[in-house]
Design an enzyme around this catalytic site. Structure first.
Site, PDB file in Angstrom:
ATOM      1  N   GLU A 282       0.824  -1.216   0.000  1.00  0.00           N
ATOM      2  CA  GLU A 282       0.000   0.000   0.000  1.00  0.00           C
ATOM      3  C   GLU A 282       0.854   1.260   0.000  1.00  0.00           C
ATOM      4  OE1 GLU A 282      -0.761   2.295   2.695  1.00  0.00           O
ATOM      5  OE2 GLU A 282       0.693   1.427   4.064  1.00  0.00           O
TER       6      GLU A 282
ATOM      7  N   HIS B 162      -3.857  -2.602   2.965  1.00  0.00           N
ATOM      8  CA  HIS B 162      -3.191  -2.227   4.218  1.00  0.00           C
ATOM      9  C   HIS B 162      -2.839  -3.474   5.033  1.00  0.00           C
ATOM     10  CE1 HIS B 162      -4.225   2.021   3.670  1.00  0.00           C
ATOM     11  NE2 HIS B 162      -3.464   2.269   4.712  1.00  0.00           N
TER      12      HIS B 162
END
Length: 338
Positions: A10, A307
């Site tokens: 990410e 994430h």
């Protein structure tokens, strides 16, 4: 030394925070290149610098490249020391993300600590204080330690100026399983606003009522904060179950209708409720680190985010523990740390 490319996965600040926490716990130094390489403004921002400074303070660590805008840092940990600490972001940067950086090392220290964190408490790009206090910390406390957090003053973006206080009583982290959230026990919808017209918060709640027609009238409330804590407005939706409380938030933004924010926020909560999973996306991100440090565990969640997968990769680099994501179509997804 562990070398990390900060543009992988990410590509944001979570890589920095988790690396600092894990370095302090394991004693492994690290270097991150291409810090926040996938962000519109790459490099360290003020809140990331504060988080690293906090990690250095509690752990006797040294960090080269620690300046706003830096794209490379080298972190050498020392020994974590309990104590009374005060850290100020200096902007509306998230106090919760600074807490995320230092919490796990202090949970495993030799004695209790107290933190005072100043900055943003309700930011668009970070879980608000309410999520930390009602969703995340109760799970941490089930694992052995005791963490108590108090909101002294709200801090909205862009002004900041918020303050939270956290008392940490360490204990060894024990493995737990979080597969079922249990029966529903209540829900609330609260619109908090400061230094803005009442009608903005009121419109948020009216649209939320339409999106959540089964909720009782007493579940809805508007709360006005002192003018000097604004300007800002946030919609907080809470769904409490026997074993977990999910908090979903929507922040007022210039140029975005209050009704649109409310509809999006309510839709996110409805999606979580319908999933039957224990953890929403933010809680799933937060649970990986304590579960890994506890030696393993598992929980059900909604669709795993990038994430979470990035956090899992960092955790494996420092601890050797692997996080497996069993994505089940039409069922609750299972995350296992071993």
């Amino acid at each position: 030394m562990i070398i990390i490319d900060g543009s992988e996965g990410e590509g944001g600040g979570q890589v920095v925070r988790n690396a600092c926490a894990l370095s302090l716990v394991t004693g492994e130094p690290f270097r991150i290149t291409n810090v926040r390489g996938r962000r519109e403004k790459p490099g360290l921002m003020r809140q990331h610098v504060t988080a690293i400074e906090a990690a250095c303070a509690i752990g006797g660590a040294e960090c080269a490249g620690l300046t706003v805008g830096s794209s490379e840092i080298t972190f050498t940990p020392g020994r974590v020391r309990q104590g009374d600490y005060h850290f100020a972001v200096g902007t509306a940067g998230s106090t919760g993300l600074v807490l995320q950086t230092v919490l796990m090392p202090l949970l495993l220290a030799d004695a209790p600590s107290r933190l005072v964190l100043e900055g943003g408490t309700h930011n668009m790009l970070a879980p608000p204080f309410d999520f930390i206090a009602k969703t995340f910390l109760p799970i941490v406390n089930r694992m052995g330690p005791t963490v108590e957090a108090r909101l002294v003053r709200h801090g909205f973006y862009p002004r900041g100026g918020g303050r939270i206080e956290v008392d940490i009583t360490p204990a060894p982290l024990r493995r737990i399983e979080c597969l079922d959230r249990g029966a529903p026990i209540g829900e609330t919808a609260t619109a908090l606003f400061a230094a803005l017209p009442f009608e903005i918060a009121d419109r948020m709640l009216k649209r939320t009522r339409k999106s959540l027609p089964d909720w009782l009238d007493r579940s809805f409330a508007v709360r006005e904060l002192p003018v000097d804590q604004g300007p800002g407005v946030i919609l907080l939706l809470e769904a409490a179950f026997e074993h977990v409380t999910e908090v979903v938030s929507g922040f007022g933004r210039l140029g975005v209708a209050a009704e649109r924010i409310a509809a999006t926020t309510a839709g996110r909560l409805a999606g979580y409720v319908e999933s039957g999973a224990f953890a929403g996306p933010y809680l799933a991100d937060q649970l990986l680190l304590p579960f890994a440090l506890a030696g393993g565990g598992s929980f059900t969640t909604v669709k795993p985010s990038e994430h979470s997968r990035t956090a899992a990769a960092i955790i494996e680099r420092f601890t050797g523990r692997r996080c497996s994501f069993d994505v089940r179509h039409g069922e609750r997804n299972l995350v296992t740390i071993a």
